[in-house]
Design a protein around this motif. Structure first.
Motif, PDB file in Angstrom:
ATOM      1  N   PHE A  73       0.957  -1.117   0.155  1.00 42.81           N
ATOM      2  CA  PHE A  73       0.002  -0.092   0.082  1.00 42.81           C
ATOM      3  C   PHE A  73       0.878   1.128   0.096  1.00 42.81           C
ATOM      4  CE2 PHE A  73      -1.520   3.331   2.730  1.00 42.81           C
ATOM      5  CZ  PHE A  73      -2.660   3.772   1.851  1.00 42.81           C
ATOM      6  N   ALA A  74       1.879   1.331   0.881  1.00 41.76           N
ATOM      7  CA  ALA A  74       2.659   2.465   0.878  1.00 41.76           C
ATOM      8  C   ALA A  74       3.670   2.836  -0.493  1.00 41.76           C
ATOM      9  CB  ALA A  74       3.753   2.438   2.119  1.00 41.76           C
ATOM     10  N   GLN A  75       4.118   1.761  -0.954  1.00 42.27           N
ATOM     11  CA  GLN A  75       4.675   1.971  -2.289  1.00 42.27           C
ATOM     12  C   GLN A  75       3.737   2.568  -3.428  1.00 42.27           C
ATOM     13  OE1 GLN A  75       7.819  -0.829  -3.644  1.00 42.27           O
ATOM     14  NE2 GLN A  75       7.623  -1.803  -1.603  1.00 42.27           N
ATOM     15  N   ALA A  76       2.457   2.116  -3.243  1.00 38.47           N
ATOM     16  CA  ALA A  76       1.576   2.676  -4.299  1.00 38.47           C
ATOM     17  C   ALA A  76       1.379   4.044  -3.876  1.00 38.47           C
ATOM     18  CB  ALA A  76       0.112   1.816  -4.261  1.00 38.47           C
ATOM     19  N   MET A  77       1.389   4.339  -2.687  1.00 41.34           N
ATOM     20  CA  MET A  77       1.187   5.537  -2.291  1.00 41.34           C
ATOM     21  C   MET A  77       2.316   6.585  -2.776  1.00 41.34           C
ATOM     22  SD  MET A  77      -2.115   5.700  -1.180  1.00 41.34           S
ATOM     23  CE  MET A  77      -2.450   4.164  -2.278  1.00 41.34           C
ATOM     24  N   ASN A  78       3.339   6.094  -2.503  1.00 43.01           N
ATOM     25  CA  ASN A  78       4.656   6.694  -2.787  1.00 43.01           C
ATOM     26  C   ASN A  78       4.783   7.090  -4.133  1.00 43.01           C
ATOM     27  OD1 ASN A  78       6.875   5.167  -0.519  1.00 43.01           O
ATOM     28  ND2 ASN A  78       5.562   6.558  -0.004  1.00 43.01           N
ATOM     29  N   ALA A  79       4.246   6.320  -5.011  1.00 44.57           N
ATOM     30  CA  ALA A  79       4.336   6.330  -6.676  1.00 44.57           C
ATOM     31  C   ALA A  79       3.428   7.644  -6.949  1.00 44.57           C
ATOM     32  CB  ALA A  79       3.903   5.345  -7.387  1.00 44.57           C
ATOM     33  N   GLU A  80       2.502   8.232  -6.080  1.00 42.61           N
ATOM     34  CA  GLU A  80       1.619   9.117  -6.386  1.00 42.61           C
ATOM     35  C   GLU A  80       2.161  10.324  -5.496  1.00 42.61           C
ATOM     36  OE1 GLU A  80      -0.448   9.150  -9.021  1.00 42.61           O
ATOM     37  OE2 GLU A  80       0.180   7.178  -9.583  1.00 42.61           O
ATOM     38  N   GLY A  81       3.130  10.415  -5.019  1.00 44.20           N
ATOM     39  CA  GLY A  81       3.551  11.572  -4.166  1.00 44.20           C
ATOM     40  C   GLY A  81       3.249  11.581  -2.766  1.00 44.20           C
ATOM     41  N   PHE A  82       2.710  10.474  -2.273  1.00 43.37           N
ATOM     42  CA  PHE A  82       2.511  10.629  -0.948  1.00 43.37           C
ATOM     43  C   PHE A  82       3.266   9.848  -0.026  1.00 43.37           C
ATOM     44  CE2 PHE A  82      -1.491  11.283  -2.998  1.00 43.37           C
ATOM     45  CZ  PHE A  82      -2.303  11.911  -2.135  1.00 43.37           C
ATOM     46  N   ALA A  83       3.891  10.684   1.096  1.00 43.68           N
ATOM     47  CA  ALA A  83       4.752   9.717   2.082  1.00 43.68           C
ATOM     48  C   ALA A  83       3.753   8.821   3.174  1.00 43.68           C
ATOM     49  CB  ALA A  83       5.440  10.738   2.848  1.00 43.68           C
ATOM     50  N   VAL A  84       4.240   7.940   3.580  1.00 42.64           N
ATOM     51  CA  VAL A  84       3.515   6.946   4.514  1.00 42.64           C
ATOM     52  C   VAL A  84       4.287   6.885   5.786  1.00 42.64           C
ATOM     53  CG1 VAL A  84       2.428   4.810   4.804  1.00 42.64           C
ATOM     54  CG2 VAL A  84       2.349   5.893   2.616  1.00 42.64           C
ATOM     55  N   VAL A  85       3.621   6.860   6.685  1.00 36.25           N
ATOM     56  CA  VAL A  85       4.244   6.623   8.274  1.00 36.25           C
ATOM     57  C   VAL A  85       3.277   6.033   9.307  1.00 36.25           C
ATOM     58  CG1 VAL A  85       5.493   7.811  10.359  1.00 36.25           C
ATOM     59  CG2 VAL A  85       5.703   8.949   8.052  1.00 36.25           C
ATOM     60  N   LEU A 139      -8.792  -5.336   2.946  1.00 35.46           N
ATOM     61  CA  LEU A 139      -8.868  -4.643   1.617  1.00 35.46           C
ATOM     62  C   LEU A 139      -7.534  -4.510   0.919  1.00 35.46           C
ATOM     63  CD1 LEU A 139     -11.597  -2.235   2.026  1.00 35.46           C
ATOM     64  CD2 LEU A 139     -11.741  -4.399   0.894  1.00 35.46           C
ATOM     65  N   PHE A 140      -6.487  -4.261   1.654  1.00 34.87           N
ATOM     66  CA  PHE A 140      -5.020  -3.789   1.043  1.00 34.87           C
ATOM     67  C   PHE A 140      -4.354  -5.001   0.863  1.00 34.87           C
ATOM     68  CE2 PHE A 140      -5.289   0.145   3.764  1.00 34.87           C
ATOM     69  CZ  PHE A 140      -6.013   0.948   2.826  1.00 34.87           C
ATOM     70  N   HIS A 141      -4.964  -6.471   1.239  1.00 38.76           N
ATOM     71  CA  HIS A 141      -4.234  -7.475   0.649  1.00 38.76           C
ATOM     72  C   HIS A 141      -5.479  -8.380  -0.047  1.00 38.76           C
ATOM     73  CE1 HIS A 141      -1.047  -7.187   3.457  1.00 38.76           C
ATOM     74  NE2 HIS A 141      -1.719  -6.299   4.205  1.00 38.76           N
ATOM     75  N   GLU A 142      -6.301  -7.686  -0.624  1.00 36.13           N
ATOM     76  CA  GLU A 142      -7.429  -8.557  -1.162  1.00 36.13           C
ATOM     77  C   GLU A 142      -7.069  -8.901  -2.814  1.00 36.13           C
ATOM     78  OE1 GLU A 142     -10.024 -10.092  -1.667  1.00 36.13           O
ATOM     79  OE2 GLU A 142     -11.068 -10.454  -0.030  1.00 36.13           O
ATOM     80  N   LEU A 143      -7.751  -9.582  -3.599  1.00 35.19           N
ATOM     81  CA  LEU A 143      -7.577  -9.960  -4.664  1.00 35.19           C
ATOM     82  C   LEU A 143      -7.535  -8.425  -5.968  1.00 35.19           C
ATOM     83  CD1 LEU A 143      -9.441 -13.108  -5.293  1.00 35.19           C
ATOM     84  CD2 LEU A 143      -7.087 -12.891  -5.135  1.00 35.19           C
ATOM     85  N   ASN A 144      -8.559  -7.381  -5.266  1.00 37.46           N
ATOM     86  CA  ASN A 144      -8.702  -6.103  -5.925  1.00 37.46           C
ATOM     87  C   ASN A 144      -7.909  -4.977  -5.504  1.00 37.46           C
ATOM     88  OD1 ASN A 144     -10.608  -6.686  -3.760  1.00 37.46           O
ATOM     89  ND2 ASN A 144     -11.814  -4.904  -4.914  1.00 37.46           N
ATOM     90  N   PHE A 150      -6.579   0.740  -3.970  1.00 38.99           N
ATOM     91  CA  PHE A 150      -5.388   1.820  -3.872  1.00 38.99           C
ATOM     92  C   PHE A 150      -5.845   2.764  -4.847  1.00 38.99           C
ATOM     93  CE2 PHE A 150      -1.845  -1.921  -3.368  1.00 38.99           C
ATOM     94  CZ  PHE A 150      -2.408  -1.997  -2.162  1.00 38.99           C
ATOM     95  N   SER A 151      -6.315   2.636  -6.027  1.00 43.65           N
ATOM     96  CA  SER A 151      -6.560   3.820  -6.882  1.00 43.65           C
ATOM     97  C   SER A 151      -7.733   4.449  -6.525  1.00 43.65           C
ATOM     98  CB  SER A 151      -7.004   3.332  -8.177  1.00 43.65           C
ATOM     99  OG  SER A 151      -6.045   2.738  -8.884  1.00 43.65           O
ATOM    100  N   ASP A 152      -8.633   4.049  -5.816  1.00 42.15           N
ATOM    101  CA  ASP A 152     -10.013   4.749  -4.943  1.00 42.15           C
ATOM    102  C   ASP A 152      -9.432   5.462  -3.906  1.00 42.15           C
ATOM    103  OD1 ASP A 152     -11.694   3.485  -6.862  1.00 42.15           O
ATOM    104  OD2 ASP A 152     -12.368   2.068  -5.613  1.00 42.15           O
ATOM    105  N   VAL A 153      -8.580   5.048  -3.221  1.00 45.95           N
ATOM    106  CA  VAL A 153      -7.917   5.925  -2.014  1.00 45.95           C
ATOM    107  C   VAL A 153      -7.331   6.989  -2.463  1.00 45.95           C
ATOM    108  CG1 VAL A 153      -6.359   5.971  -0.132  1.00 45.95           C
ATOM    109  CG2 VAL A 153      -7.939   3.889  -0.536  1.00 45.95           C
ATOM    110  N   LEU A 154      -6.544   6.799  -3.698  1.00 48.37           N
ATOM    111  CA  LEU A 154      -5.866   8.003  -4.277  1.00 48.37           C
ATOM    112  C   LEU A 154      -6.675   8.979  -4.551  1.00 48.37           C
ATOM    113  CD1 LEU A 154      -2.908   5.917  -5.685  1.00 48.37           C
ATOM    114  CD2 LEU A 154      -2.626   7.783  -4.087  1.00 48.37           C
ATOM    115  N   ARG A 155      -7.667   8.599  -5.332  1.00 48.08           N
ATOM    116  CA  ARG A 155      -8.460   9.618  -5.985  1.00 48.08           C
ATOM    117  C   ARG A 155      -9.362  10.412  -4.890  1.00 48.08           C
ATOM    118  NH1 ARG A 155      -9.359   5.675 -10.350  1.00 48.08           N
ATOM    119  NH2 ARG A 155     -11.108   4.593  -9.081  1.00 48.08           N
ATOM    120  N   TRP A 156      -9.788   9.462  -3.874  1.00 44.01           N
ATOM    121  CA  TRP A 156     -10.337  10.268  -2.755  1.00 44.01           C
ATOM    122  C   TRP A 156      -9.693  11.269  -2.132  1.00 44.01           C
ATOM    123  CZ3 TRP A 156      -9.994  10.810   2.654  1.00 44.01           C
ATOM    124  CH2 TRP A 156     -11.155  11.436   3.145  1.00 44.01           C
ATOM    125  N   CYS A 157      -8.328  10.924  -1.790  1.00 45.65           N
ATOM    126  CA  CYS A 157      -7.370  11.822  -1.293  1.00 45.65           C
ATOM    127  C   CYS A 157      -7.296  13.131  -2.041  1.00 45.65           C
ATOM    128  CB  CYS A 157      -5.982  11.130  -1.049  1.00 45.65           C
ATOM    129  SG  CYS A 157      -5.890   9.955   0.416  1.00 45.65           S
TER     130      CYS A 157
END
Length: 302
Positions: A43-55, A281-286, A291-298
């Motif tokens: 999840f964090a790497q997917a967020m990193n790719a779009e410019g979000f840091a994760v802690v 959800l972050f370990h689900e098949l989809n 990840f994309s939905d979370v990014l769009r919402w953010c």
């Protein structure tokens, strides 16, 4: 780089950071029960790719913060719940020092949604809140569980590992899974993710009576309408859940109830249910869709 933080009562929180230069925002992760923040790497790497840091930090009684197998599933001798919430504040303050220009989006999973909801009731660090696999208040069952936890503490102490409370809390979750392979198939439809959880010695342990006491206390407090009214009215909130997640209730009923309670106070509360998805959800098949939905919402709320 944040890697450890000392608490006022002498506990060292182990902190994991996935940094990016000049982040658009920082997502602060509060993980769930019987896991650890290292499991959020994909999840964090997917967020990193779009410019979000994760802690995120390993909560008390979890992961490297627990320090040993003997300490997993134990928070404190007494009054453990406020300590979990205060730890979120401690981490948020450290994030603000390291990333002073970045807004913080608080993300909780499962038990972490209870801690995160309590944090936004008491703290003003956060630009938004995301609740994944939210835990609803079971009402009478919670009160009965709290009474049982107190009884076990009186008889056997707060460090007693409670198989009884474990069965009452988690025992029925696999019943909705047809032909389960493991005791944890309710977590995800992705067999590899479930197998990795089962193989991880820092996951899936039996919690103590003291842990259940603190969890049940927190569930009662965070769902109190008076405490919900403490949240800033303009805080955006997103609930995401699988409609086959037994923790969130059949067809997301418990998640919908939690969202309704917050909508009575807040102006912007969204709910998204994913068909056939289970608890993690972050370990689900989809998960890539999620990840994309979370990014769009953010993006939208920022």
């Amino acid at each position: 780089m944040i890697d450890q933080l000392g608490t006022p009562d002498g506990v060292t929180l182990d902190v994991r950071q996935w940094p990016v230069a000049e982040p658009r925002a920082v997502i602060q992760v509060v993980h769930g029960m019987a896991e650890h923040v290292g499991r959020y790497d994909e999840f964090a790497q997917a967020m990193n790719a779009e410019g979000f840091a994760v802690v995120g930090h390993d909560q008390r009684g979890h992961g490297a913060t627990a320090g040993s197998a003997a300490e997993r599933g134990f928070i404190a001798e007494r009054e453990g719940w406020p300590l979990l919430v205060d730890d979120v504040d401690l981490v948020a303050r450290a994030i603000s020092r390291e990333y002073p220009d970045a807004p913080i989006i608080l993300l909780g999973h499962s038990m972490g949604t209870v801690v995160a909801r309590a944090a936004v009731q008491e703290q003003d660090h956060f630009a938004a809140l995301i609740c994944s696999g939210a835990v609803a208040d079971p009402g009478p069952a919670r009160r009965a569980g709290l009474a049982m936890a107190h009884a076990q503490i009186r008889l056997k102490g707060p460090r007693h590992r409670s198989m009884t409370l474990h069965r009452l809390s988690f025992g029925g979750y696999n019943k909705a899974v047809e032909h389960p392979r493991t005791a944890f198939d309710w977590l995800s439809r992705d067999h590899a993710s479930v197998d990795a959880y089962v193989a991880d010695e820092a996951c899936g342990w039996i919690a103590t009576a003291g842990f259940y006491r603190d969890l049940f206390v927190g569930l009662g407090r965070v769902n109190d309408p008076a405490r919900i009214r403490l949240i800033a009215r303009d805080l955006p909130v997103l609930f995401i859940s699988g409609d086959a997640d037994p923790v969130g209730g059949r067809f997301g009923g418990g998640v919908a109830a939690a969202a309704r309670a917050m909508r009575r106070r807040l102006d912007h509360v969204d709910v998204r249910l994913y068909a056939q998805a289970r608890h993690e959800l972050f370990h689900e098949l989809n998960r890539e869709e999620i990840f994309s939905d979370v990014l769009r919402w953010c993006d939208a709320v920022l």
